[in-house]
Design an enzyme around this catalytic site. Sequence first.
Site, PDB file in Angstrom:
ATOM      1  N   ASP A   1      20.094  46.483  16.129  1.00  0.00           N
ATOM      2  CA  ASP A   1      20.085  47.903  16.486  1.00  0.00           C
ATOM      3  C   ASP A   1      21.267  48.630  15.839  1.00  0.00           C
ATOM      4  OD1 ASP A   1      19.255  50.218  17.783  1.00  0.00           O
ATOM      5  OD2 ASP A   1      20.363  49.762  19.609  1.00  0.00           O
TER       6      ASP A   1
ATOM      7  N   LYS B   1      11.652  61.081  11.818  1.00  0.00           N
ATOM      8  CA  LYS B   1      11.677  59.625  12.006  1.00  0.00           C
ATOM      9  C   LYS B   1      12.021  58.864  10.722  1.00  0.00           C
ATOM     10  CE  LYS B   1       7.588  60.147  13.526  1.00  0.00           C
ATOM     11  NZ  LYS B   1       6.193  59.923  13.932  1.00  0.00           N
TER      12      LYS B   1
HETATM   13  C1  3VV Z   1      24.884  60.791  19.382  1.00  0.00           C
HETATM   14  C2  3VV Z   1      24.902  60.308  17.942  1.00  0.00           C
HETATM   15  C3  3VV Z   1      26.272  60.137  17.400  1.00  0.00           C
HETATM   16  C4  3VV Z   1      26.160  59.700  15.983  1.00  0.00           C
HETATM   17  C5  3VV Z   1      27.460  59.215  15.474  1.00  0.00           C
HETATM   18  C6  3VV Z   1      27.296  58.731  14.101  1.00  0.00           C
HETATM   19  C7  3VV Z   1      28.329  57.701  13.784  1.00  0.00           C
HETATM   20  C8  3VV Z   1      27.655  56.369  13.644  1.00  0.00           C
HETATM   21  C9  3VV Z   1      28.674  55.346  13.911  1.00  0.00           C
HETATM   22  C10 3VV Z   1      28.334  54.147  14.316  1.00  0.00           C
HETATM   23  C11 3VV Z   1      26.925  53.793  14.446  1.00  0.00           C
HETATM   24  C12 3VV Z   1      26.754  52.797  15.517  1.00  0.00           C
HETATM   25  C13 3VV Z   1      25.305  52.471  15.511  1.00  0.00           C
HETATM   26  C14 3VV Z   1      24.832  52.376  16.889  1.00  0.00           C
HETATM   27  C15 3VV Z   1      23.373  52.625  16.857  1.00  0.00           C
HETATM   28  C16 3VV Z   1      22.847  52.388  18.213  1.00  0.00           C
HETATM   29  C17 3VV Z   1      21.610  53.179  18.357  1.00  0.00           C
HETATM   30  C18 3VV Z   1      21.143  53.126  19.763  1.00  0.00           C
HETATM   31  O1  3VV Z   1      21.171  52.131  20.401  1.00  0.00           O
HETATM   32  S1  3VV Z   1      20.606  54.567  20.439  1.00  0.00           S
HETATM   33  C19 3VV Z   1      20.393  54.128  22.148  1.00  0.00           C
HETATM   34  C20 3VV Z   1      19.026  53.675  22.462  1.00  0.00           C
HETATM   35  N1  3VV Z   1      18.091  54.765  22.268  1.00  0.00           N
HETATM   36  C21 3VV Z   1      17.923  55.705  23.206  1.00  0.00           C
HETATM   37  O2  3VV Z   1      18.520  55.717  24.252  1.00  0.00           O
HETATM   38  C22 3VV Z   1      16.928  56.772  22.851  1.00  0.00           C
HETATM   39  C23 3VV Z   1      16.205  57.264  24.089  1.00  0.00           C
HETATM   40  N2  3VV Z   1      15.112  58.123  23.643  1.00  0.00           N
HETATM   41  C24 3VV Z   1      15.306  59.421  23.381  1.00  0.00           C
HETATM   42  O3  3VV Z   1      16.382  59.950  23.533  1.00  0.00           O
HETATM   43  C25 3VV Z   1      14.105  60.176  22.896  1.00  0.00           C
HETATM   44  O4  3VV Z   1      12.914  59.486  23.200  1.00  0.00           O
HETATM   45  C26 3VV Z   1      14.173  60.404  21.342  1.00  0.00           C
HETATM   46  C27 3VV Z   1      15.434  61.226  20.979  1.00  0.00           C
HETATM   47  C28 3VV Z   1      14.165  59.086  20.563  1.00  0.00           C
HETATM   48  C29 3VV Z   1      12.962  61.224  20.933  1.00  0.00           C
HETATM   49  O5  3VV Z   1      12.721  62.184  21.913  1.00  0.00           O
HETATM   50  P1  3VV Z   1      12.530  63.706  21.564  1.00  0.00           P
HETATM   51  O6  3VV Z   1      12.206  64.432  22.840  1.00  0.00           O
HETATM   52  O7  3VV Z   1      13.700  64.223  20.797  1.00  0.00           O
HETATM   53  O8  3VV Z   1      11.279  63.782  20.562  1.00  0.00           O
HETATM   54  P2  3VV Z   1       9.791  63.161  20.720  1.00  0.00           P
HETATM   55  O9  3VV Z   1       8.866  64.270  20.384  1.00  0.00           O
HETATM   56  O10 3VV Z   1       9.603  62.432  21.973  1.00  0.00           O
HETATM   57  O11 3VV Z   1       9.793  62.077  19.517  1.00  0.00           O
HETATM   58  C30 3VV Z   1      10.010  62.498  18.176  1.00  0.00           C
HETATM   59  C31 3VV Z   1       9.081  61.734  17.285  1.00  0.00           C
HETATM   60  O12 3VV Z   1       9.343  60.311  17.442  1.00  0.00           O
HETATM   61  C32 3VV Z   1       8.142  59.650  17.918  1.00  0.00           C
HETATM   62  N3  3VV Z   1       8.556  58.611  18.849  1.00  0.00           N
HETATM   63  C33 3VV Z   1       9.386  58.726  19.902  1.00  0.00           C
HETATM   64  N4  3VV Z   1       9.511  57.559  20.521  1.00  0.00           N
HETATM   65  C34 3VV Z   1       8.773  56.678  19.840  1.00  0.00           C
HETATM   66  C35 3VV Z   1       8.506  55.288  19.986  1.00  0.00           C
HETATM   67  N5  3VV Z   1       9.043  54.573  20.965  1.00  0.00           N
HETATM   68  N6  3VV Z   1       7.680  54.709  19.086  1.00  0.00           N
HETATM   69  C36 3VV Z   1       7.121  55.413  18.068  1.00  0.00           C
HETATM   70  N7  3VV Z   1       7.345  56.725  17.873  1.00  0.00           N
HETATM   71  C37 3VV Z   1       8.145  57.344  18.758  1.00  0.00           C
HETATM   72  C38 3VV Z   1       7.316  60.755  18.590  1.00  0.00           C
HETATM   73  O13 3VV Z   1       5.929  60.441  18.614  1.00  0.00           O
HETATM   74  C39 3VV Z   1       7.627  61.930  17.684  1.00  0.00           C
HETATM   75  O14 3VV Z   1       6.853  61.775  16.520  1.00  0.00           O
HETATM   76  P3  3VV Z   1       6.229  63.062  15.767  1.00  0.00           P
HETATM   77  O15 3VV Z   1       7.436  63.917  15.302  1.00  0.00           O
HETATM   78  O16 3VV Z   1       5.394  63.780  16.785  1.00  0.00           O
HETATM   79  O17 3VV Z   1       5.474  62.496  14.619  1.00  0.00           O
END
Ligand code: 3VV
Length: 262
Positions: free
Chosen positions: A131, A177
């Site tokens: 991840d 995505k």
């Molecule tokens: C804050 C960022 C800071 C960045 C800093 C950068 C420095 C980097 C430094 C160091 C990197 C370290 C690296 C660590 C990385 C770790 C990453 C993690 O572990 S993240 C934690 C676990 N993930 C969650 O907790 C997400 C929980 N889920 C959500 O918040 C939402 O569901 C979210 C944001 C993912 C999407 O929600 P919506 O309301 O914004 O949008 P909707 O319309 O539901 O989805 C958008 C598109 O994605 C698809 N989608 C959503 N979930 C899906 C799924 N499970 N499977 C397939 N498609 C999915 C949907 O069908 C839609 O697609 P269509 O645009 O219509 O084509």
Amino acid sequence: MSPWPFTPSQPRDYSLPNASWSSEMQRLYEHYNNLCEMETEGGEKIKGAWRRLPSYNRSLKYATGGQCLSKLLQGKARIFTRNIEEQGAGFEYVVFVNKQEKTCVCVFQAGHLLEGPPGHVHGGAIATIIDSVTGTHATYLSGPVMTANLTVNYRSPIPLGSVVLVHSSLDKTEGRKTFLSCQVTSTDGSKMHTEATGIACLCPLVWATSWDSDGQSSRCGDGSSYCSERTAEAKQSPWAVGVLFECILFLNDQFSKTFTSH
Ligand SMILES: CCCCCCCC/C=C\CCCCCCCC(=O)SCCNC(=O)CCNC(=O)[C@H](O)C(C)(C)COP(=O)(O)OP(=O)(O)OC[C@H]1O[C@@H](n2cnc3c(N)ncnc32)[C@H](O)[C@@H]1OP(=O)(O)O
């Protein structure tokens, strides 16, 4: 001493070698690190195809978030993979990215605190490093993301204390995505330990703010109502504009600290 009292101290870069790294870990670090810099025929040093990404144990201490944002931030928060003080006990890893090939490789040494089955690495720890690598790779390619989906197939156990390679590659991008594939292999590539696919979704705020004033998105251009609704909401209330502005500054700061500074 700095005359400015809030200047942050230089954070430790966890992607650099330490005494706990095995000779294999060190060898692979040097192998990829050497690919970050090339020497021309005239002996001049130029940037290579690969880049090492620095890594810190917290994301927020070094951010320049403003007043509204800092209320939301957790002062004690630590990056999950960097929160064990003892060197070599948990996740020891370094991530390299290849911009041209859109690939990413992580050299990972799993410490004794990551045990699952006797003598082997916990499946949750394996999913965690996958991840982190795919999340970092997607952030490098697309901007700040959240993992929306991660599908993991465990093929063969990883011995505790061993060094493995975590390869991440871009399959495609579609709107918000980013689709990635990931393989965890032995360092000589002969053994497949784990295979995974993931979908990283660009953070809503970043997505919404990537719209131009004429309503056209610089990222998708598909006329998604999601983006225009969020932008319209933000424009309606002054406090939301403040928070939005601070979030943009913060994300921009995090992004540039992680990917553009050395
Ligand atoms: C804050 C960022 C800071 C960045 C800093 C950068 C420095 C980097 C430094 C160091 C990197 C370290 C690296 C660590 C990385 C770790 C990453 C993690 O572990 S993240 C934690 C676990 N993930 C969650 O907790 C997400 C929980 N889920 C959500 O918040 C939402 O569901 C979210 C944001 C993912 C999407 O929600 P919506 O309301 O914004 O949008 P909707 O319309 O539901 O989805 C958008 C598109 O994605 C698809 N989608 C959503 N979930 C899906 C799924 N499970 N499977 C397939 N498609 C999915 C949907 O069908 C839609 O697609 P269509 O645009 O219509 O084509």
